[in-house]
Design a protein around this motif. Structure first.
Motif, PDB file in Angstrom:
ATOM      1  N   GLU A  96      -0.702  -1.744   3.759  1.00  0.00           N
ATOM      2  CA  GLU A  96      -1.808  -0.794   3.659  1.00  0.00           C
ATOM      3  C   GLU A  96      -1.994  -0.038   4.973  1.00  0.00           C
ATOM      4  O   GLU A  96      -2.173   1.190   4.978  1.00  0.00           O
TER       5      GLU A  96
ATOM      6  N   TYR B  87       0.224   0.538   7.271  1.00  0.00           N
ATOM      7  CA  TYR B  87       1.340   1.464   7.465  1.00  0.00           C
ATOM      8  C   TYR B  87       1.121   2.747   6.669  1.00  0.00           C
ATOM      9  O   TYR B  87       1.282   3.861   7.197  1.00  0.00           O
ATOM     10  N   LEU B  88       0.740   2.609   5.413  1.00  0.00           N
ATOM     11  CA  LEU B  88       0.496   3.787   4.581  1.00  0.00           C
ATOM     12  C   LEU B  88      -0.667   4.611   5.126  1.00  0.00           C
ATOM     13  O   LEU B  88      -0.611   5.851   5.142  1.00  0.00           O
ATOM     14  N   GLN B  89      -1.697   3.942   5.570  1.00  0.00           N
ATOM     15  CA  GLN B  89      -2.836   4.662   6.131  1.00  0.00           C
ATOM     16  C   GLN B  89      -2.422   5.472   7.356  1.00  0.00           C
ATOM     17  O   GLN B  89      -2.782   6.649   7.484  1.00  0.00           O
TER      18      GLN B  89
ATOM     19  N   GLU C  44       0.712   6.477   8.388  1.00  0.00           N
ATOM     20  CA  GLU C  44       1.684   7.534   8.129  1.00  0.00           C
ATOM     21  C   GLU C  44       1.073   8.681   7.329  1.00  0.00           C
ATOM     22  O   GLU C  44       1.362   9.857   7.595  1.00  0.00           O
ATOM     23  N   THR C  45       0.222   8.351   6.365  1.00  0.00           N
ATOM     24  CA  THR C  45      -0.376   9.398   5.546  1.00  0.00           C
ATOM     25  C   THR C  45      -1.428  10.161   6.333  1.00  0.00           C
ATOM     26  O   THR C  45      -1.629  11.364   6.114  1.00  0.00           O
TER      27      THR C  45
ATOM     28  N   ALA D 199      -2.313   5.887  -2.800  1.00  0.00           N
ATOM     29  CA  ALA D 199      -0.971   5.376  -3.076  1.00  0.00           C
ATOM     30  C   ALA D 199      -1.041   4.385  -4.228  1.00  0.00           C
ATOM     31  O   ALA D 199      -1.889   3.485  -4.237  1.00  0.00           O
TER      32      ALA D 199
ATOM     33  N   LEU E  90       7.460   8.049  -4.240  1.00  0.00           N
ATOM     34  CA  LEU E  90       7.924   7.496  -2.962  1.00  0.00           C
ATOM     35  C   LEU E  90       9.120   6.576  -3.161  1.00  0.00           C
ATOM     36  O   LEU E  90      10.107   6.664  -2.451  1.00  0.00           O
TER      37      LEU E  90
ATOM     38  N   ILE F 272       2.488   8.624  -4.182  1.00  0.00           N
ATOM     39  CA  ILE F 272       1.242   9.041  -3.543  1.00  0.00           C
ATOM     40  C   ILE F 272       0.715  10.248  -4.305  1.00  0.00           C
ATOM     41  O   ILE F 272       1.490  11.121  -4.720  1.00  0.00           O
TER      42      ILE F 272
ATOM     43  N   VAL G 141       8.617   7.789   4.723  1.00  0.00           N
ATOM     44  CA  VAL G 141       7.905   6.617   4.211  1.00  0.00           C
ATOM     45  C   VAL G 141       8.740   5.821   3.222  1.00  0.00           C
ATOM     46  O   VAL G 141       8.662   4.587   3.184  1.00  0.00           O
TER      47      VAL G 141
ATOM     48  N   LEU H 161       9.161   1.606   2.504  1.00  0.00           N
ATOM     49  CA  LEU H 161       8.706   0.987   1.260  1.00  0.00           C
ATOM     50  C   LEU H 161       9.851   0.327   0.501  1.00  0.00           C
ATOM     51  O   LEU H 161       9.650  -0.680  -0.182  1.00  0.00           O
TER      52      LEU H 161
END
Length: 212
Positions: free
Chosen positions: A28, A30-32, A34-35, A53, A127, A137, A162, A166
């Motif tokens: 979570e 990482y996604l936060q 990068e996004t 996501a 993704l 996403i 990304v 993943l």
């Protein structure tokens, strides 16, 4: 009726699928991170664009990260339908742009539900599309025709970056699941051994036992 064998050696909870791999705070975060950079590139916050996501696994879907509660609710709404932009994006492994939900006729049920969450246009971006798990996403905008060609180019660069990470998460989950499956088989064999009772004596052992 025989009593339940709970509490005996060899009985206990069987291994479960490695959902914590996907629910990890590291994923979570990482996604936060990068996004957030991606949204900064497209001035998403100033334009009121939210993101979420979505993970598809074991026949179910769920939102694993989101920028706001509103985006999370819009994403959960989309996942509650049998079909929609994100499913179309994953099926074709291609971006799906809905420029004006009020005029789009492909998913009328979802369009009506999304408008209740303030969504007027959206972009669904695949993704990862693997056999065991898929992820995408979704970008949600409060105005129609919010997404530009520059946004699509930035989204393509974001995906390339990304998706690699993943895919590693998916591979880790597959290995963990395989290990859990092996443990289930081993546990079943233990249960069979416990249920079989002691091995029968051989004829020689019986004679020896009788002479004592």
């Amino acid at each position: 009726m025989a009593a339940e064998p709970t509490g005996q050696v060899g009985w206990g909870p069987l291994p479960v699928p490695p959902e914590p791999v996907f629910d990890s705070k590291d994923v979570e975060d990482y996604l936060q991170e990068e996004t957030r950079d991606f949204m900064r590139d497209i001035n998403g916050d100033r334009r009121g664009i939210g993101w979420a996501a979505t993970l598809f696994r074991l026949g179910a879907s769920r939102t694993i990260a989101a920028s706001t509660d509103q985006a999370r609710q819009a994403d959960r709404e989309q996942c509650s339908f049998a079909d929609g932009p994100v499913m179309e994006a994953l099926r074709n492994n291609a971006f799906v742009l809905v420029s004006d939900l009020a005029r789009d006729r492909r998913w009328p049920g979802y369009a009506s539900a999304a408008s209740a969450h303030g969504v007027q246009s959206l972009l669904a971006v695949p993704l990862v599309s693997e056999e065991s798990a898929s992820a995408a996403i979704n970008l949600y905008a409060p105005l129609p025709h919010a997404f530009t060609s520059d946004d699509l180019l930035s989204a393509a660069a974001y995906v390339r970056h990304v998706a690699r990470a993943l895919r590693v998460v998916v591979r880790i989950a597959e290995r963990a699941e395989a290990a859990a499956g092996a443990a289930v088989v081993h546990g079943s064999l233990v249960l069979v051994d416990l249920g079989a009772g002691p091995a029968p004596l051989s004829a020689s052992s019986e004679r020896a036992s009788g002479r004592r």
